[in-house]
Scaffold this active site. Structure first.
Site, PDB file in Angstrom:
ATOM      1  N   ASP A  46       4.272  -9.995  -0.111  1.00 40.93           N
ATOM      2  CA  ASP A  46       4.972  -8.731   0.141  1.00 40.93           C
ATOM      3  C   ASP A  46       4.783  -8.424   1.620  1.00 40.93           C
ATOM      4  OD1 ASP A  46       5.783  -6.128   0.473  1.00 40.93           O
ATOM      5  OD2 ASP A  46       4.621  -5.309  -1.202  1.00 40.93           O
ATOM      6  N   TYR A  57      -8.020  -1.288  -2.291  1.00 41.72           N
ATOM      7  CA  TYR A  57      -6.718  -1.518  -2.906  1.00 41.72           C
ATOM      8  C   TYR A  57      -5.639  -1.620  -1.831  1.00 41.72           C
ATOM      9  CZ  TYR A  57      -2.513  -1.188  -5.605  1.00 41.72           C
ATOM     10  OH  TYR A  57      -1.281  -1.467  -6.140  1.00 41.72           O
ATOM     11  N   LYS A  96      -0.876  -4.768  -5.633  1.00 46.55           N
ATOM     12  CA  LYS A  96      -1.215  -5.614  -6.768  1.00 46.55           C
ATOM     13  C   LYS A  96      -1.043  -7.071  -6.358  1.00 46.55           C
ATOM     14  CE  LYS A  96      -2.972  -4.715 -10.753  1.00 46.55           C
ATOM     15  NZ  LYS A  96      -4.383  -4.322 -10.695  1.00 46.55           N
TER      16      LYS A  96
HETATM   17 MG    MG Z   1       4.895  -6.925  -4.786  1.00 49.72          MG
END
Ligand code: MG
Length: 366
Positions: A11, A230, A233
């Site tokens: 990403d 974090y 994901k």
């Molecule tokens: Mg993603």
């Protein structure tokens, strides 16, 4: 001919939050690969799943090949630069480290690689998931390789009846890869005991016991173990070789009709049903639902055919409707109980600070 399949996904920035990469970002990755991968790749395909861009390549360089990983890393950097210039959300999000040291493993992108001697007919499936983590592949892979209810070959084929070796990673151990190898059919209950815990134990690979060949490779990245907080994901990829001594393509696709609840969805903090989608699908409802795409290819001398989009079929429209119903049902209870991940999975997010503050305000009444 010994071929390596490398699936590397990241990403690097998304339009409107976490929906999809922009055309310019996608084009920047494509342009970089087109101009710089000559002599490194035999062939490649670039696709997106939600906000992640995946580079699927074939080459003869073996797994963790420095040139292959470097060109993908640099393509993501080039795309991430465009994402930042367009004000996209999470520009370079998964590019967690600065210095490239020979492989993208442990740097943020998800990596799954298979090296094998090409069969005369070499079909395989490439799965890419968004808004979830590698544990999302535990159940479908278990069912495809251990359960005759999905894999009729386990009843019929002598090669499949010899079983498979599961290599399972303990993601709670962060210093190095902690691995266990278990064989089917004799250890299927032990495999089940581990794989039921989809946040701790991930399948890293599955091997045929008949030939010793690797059939499955799954990315096992835990971004929180790299970043210490974090950052998104882990959005995994999986490669599965199919047919002959391996499960049939349809046997590998069969368990995805369950639309199992997986970790991910909004802020990577909820459970949601995993929806099988067409390639290059976007994210929408509640930053989800968690999605997975499956592209089927055949390969000869390292050249890929066009993709057959395995979830682009009327059957899967019906499944998508069912999965939407499951998502709707669980979303009705918001953050209560099983709708949201347990505290152990949220401890890398900012909720920790809220809980610590609240903790100070508790009084003990005697
Ligand atoms: Mg993603």
């Amino acid at each position: 001919m010994k071929i390596t399949l490398s699936a590397i996904k990241a990403d690097i920035g998304s339009i409107g939050g976490h929906i999809k990469p922009s055309n310019d970002v996608f084009a920047a990755v494509q342009d970089y690969i087109r101009s710089k991968s000559k002599g490194i790749f035999i062939d490649y395909k670039i696709t997106y799943t939600g906000d992640d861009i995946a580079i699927l390549s074939t080459h003869t360089g073996g797994q963790l090949n420095e040139k292959v990983h470097r060109v993908c890393w640099e393509a993501f950097l080039a795309g991430g630069k465009v994402a930042a210039s367009q004000g996209l959300y999470g520009a370079k999000q998964d590019l967690l480290k600065q210095d490239f040291k020979g492989s993208v493993k442990g740097m943020g992108p998800a990596v799954a690689e298979l090296e094998f001697e090409e069969r005369s007919a070499e079909p395989f499936l490439f799965f890419a998931a968004d808004k979830t983590d590698p544990g999302a592949f535990n159940m479908p892979a278990y069912l495809s390789f251990c359960d005759p209810m999905h894999n009729a070959g386990l009843l019929i084929s002598s090669k499949l009846r010899e079983g498979f070796t599961f290599r399972i990673l303990d993601a709670s151990y962060t210093e190095a890869d902690r691995i266990i190898e278990l064989n089917t059919p004799e250890n299927i209950y032990d495999i089940a005991v581990l794989l039921r815990d989809t946040e701790r134990f991930f399948i890293e690979g599955i091997y045929s016991r008949a030939s010793g060949e690797q059939v499955v490779a799954v990315s096992t990245t835990r971004l929180r173990n790299i970043a210490g907080k974090y950052t998104g994901k882990d959005d995994p990829v999986m490669l599965v070789r199919t047919q002959k001594d391996f499960p049939g393509t349809g046997e590998v696709l069969s368990p995805w009709s369950i639309g199992a609840f997986v970790a991910g969805f909004m802020r990577g903090s909820h459970y949601g049903p995993l929806m099988p989608v067409k390639q290059n699908s976007d994210i929408s409802f509640f930053d989800g639902p968690p999605i997975v795409s499956a592209a089927a290819y055949s390969i000869h001398d390292g050249k890929l055919t066009e993709a057959a989009d395995a979830f682009d079929h009327p059957y899967w429209d019906y499944i998508r409707t069912q999965v939407s119903r499951k998502a709707e049902e669980l979303r009705r209870q918001g953050f209560f109980g099983p709708a949201m991940l347990p505290y152990s999975e949220l401890e890398y997010g900012e909720i920790v600070e809220v809980l610590q503050e609240l903790d100070k305000r508790f009084i003990i009444k005697k």
